[in-house]
Design a protein around this motif. Structure first.
Motif, PDB file in Angstrom:
ATOM      1  N   GLU A 228       1.013  -1.262   0.047  1.00 27.98           N
ATOM      2  CA  GLU A 228       0.167   0.096   0.026  1.00 27.98           C
ATOM      3  C   GLU A 228       0.987   1.168  -0.059  1.00 27.98           C
ATOM      4  O   GLU A 228       0.611   2.171  -0.698  1.00 27.98           O
ATOM      5  CB  GLU A 228      -0.912  -0.080   1.342  1.00 27.98           C
TER       6      GLU A 228
ATOM      7  N   LYS B 149       2.797   1.693  -3.302  1.00 29.12           N
ATOM      8  CA  LYS B 149       2.072   2.000  -4.572  1.00 29.12           C
ATOM      9  C   LYS B 149       1.768   3.506  -4.417  1.00 29.12           C
ATOM     10  O   LYS B 149       1.616   4.325  -5.537  1.00 29.12           O
ATOM     11  CB  LYS B 149       0.860   1.144  -4.731  1.00 29.12           C
ATOM     12  N   TYR B 150       1.456   3.861  -3.155  1.00 27.52           N
ATOM     13  CA  TYR B 150       1.179   5.134  -2.960  1.00 27.52           C
ATOM     14  C   TYR B 150       2.252   6.319  -3.025  1.00 27.52           C
ATOM     15  O   TYR B 150       2.105   7.281  -3.788  1.00 27.52           O
ATOM     16  CB  TYR B 150       0.704   5.277  -1.221  1.00 27.52           C
TER      17      TYR B 150
ATOM     18  N   TYR C 296      -4.574   4.137  -3.401  1.00 28.15           N
ATOM     19  CA  TYR C 296      -3.628   3.663  -2.332  1.00 28.15           C
ATOM     20  C   TYR C 296      -3.381   4.611  -1.219  1.00 28.15           C
ATOM     21  O   TYR C 296      -2.866   4.116  -0.067  1.00 28.15           O
ATOM     22  CB  TYR C 296      -2.158   3.170  -2.860  1.00 28.15           C
TER      23      TYR C 296
ATOM     24  N   LYS D 102      -5.938   3.296   1.036  1.00 26.07           N
ATOM     25  CA  LYS D 102      -5.636   2.007   1.667  1.00 26.07           C
ATOM     26  C   LYS D 102      -4.462   2.140   2.737  1.00 26.07           C
ATOM     27  O   LYS D 102      -4.486   1.534   3.769  1.00 26.07           O
ATOM     28  CB  LYS D 102      -5.129   0.989   0.564  1.00 26.07           C
ATOM     29  N   TYR D 103      -3.513   2.863   2.446  1.00 28.49           N
ATOM     30  CA  TYR D 103      -2.333   3.133   3.109  1.00 28.49           C
ATOM     31  C   TYR D 103      -3.025   3.854   4.538  1.00 28.49           C
ATOM     32  O   TYR D 103      -2.302   3.149   5.566  1.00 28.49           O
ATOM     33  CB  TYR D 103      -1.231   3.814   2.753  1.00 28.49           C
TER      34      TYR D 103
END
Ligand SMILES: [Zn+2]
Length: 235
Positions: free
Chosen positions: A29, A32-33, A145, A148-149
């Motif tokens: 996460e 990708k972020y 992301y 999500k992160y």
């Protein structure tokens, strides 16, 4: 507890926090972020670069077209001359012919340059469109992301909060100057910040320490390694 024991204990507690931070940084996460964020930052500049390039090329094209049309007009004038009247004047005829040929040559060269600039504009437009498309994909990844992160980080928040409170308690017993040095080094990514003296060497990088520096140890509590900049203490 002595100052030394306190700060060594502080580092041991801080290590728990560092491990969680590392764990978070290593998650898919977070990667990708961060990847999307980095891409978007550079894409913005690149897109602006393409826009500016397109503007300057379009200006150049417009100036060339004006020049081209001027020459076409000049050549037209030649076709309106009554050459029958000039038949007797060979000098004038030769002069006109020479001028007309020179204009035709200029026109030919301009045509070539115009094609080249048009091709450049096409390339810039193509690259701009491709980057724009990728930017839209990355914007989506960024939003997805980031969320999500944030959720993953929030899952660790309670655990981190307990450690932060423990650290705060310990901080009260550490001389502010020492704490500041520790925190600055931690921020710079130096880890461990504190290490033990091993013989006459730095416990981490094994750099030989000058005798004068070692004799300062008992007096100051810490010395800084000149090589790896860690704070060295003696047990
Ligand atoms: Zn060192």
């Amino acid at each position: 507890m002595s100052n030394l024991q306190t700060i060594v204990g502080y580092q041991a507690t801080d290590k728990k926090l560092l491990l969680i931070e590392k764990e978070l940084a290593a998650t898919d996460e977070k990667k990708k972020y961060a990847q999307a964020r980095k891409f978007l930052k550079s894409a913005q500049t690149a897109l602006e670069g393409y826009e500016n390039k397109a503007i300057s090329l379009t200006g150049e094209l417009s100036r060339m077209e004006t020049h081209y049309n001027n020459i076409v007009e000049q050549l037209k004038d030649f076709s309106e001359i009554d050459y029958a009247e000039l038949e007797e004047n060979e000098g004038e005829l030769a002069y006109l012919k020479k001028n007309a040929l020179a204009l035709a040559e200029t026109l030919k060269a301009l045509k070539k340059d115009l094609t080249a600039v048009k091709e450049k504009i096409e390339t810039v437009e193509k690259e701009y469109k491709a980057l724009k498309k990728q930017t839209i994909v990355m914007q989506k990844q960024y939003r997805e992301y980031k969320e999500k992160y944030t959720a993953v980080a929030e899952g660790k928040e309670a655990e981190m909060q307990v450690i932060r409170q423990q650290l705060e308690e310990l901080e009260k017993q550490i001389p502010p100057a020492v704490l500041e040095r520790y925190k600055n080094k931690r921020k710079e990514g130096v880890w461990p910040v504190l290490c033990q003296l091993k013989g006459d060497r730095c416990g981490v990088c094994s750099m030989d320490l000058p005798r004068a520096a070692i004799s300062e140890l008992s007096e100051k509590g810490f010395i800084e390694c000149e090589n790896c900049h860690r704070l060295i203490y003696k047990e």
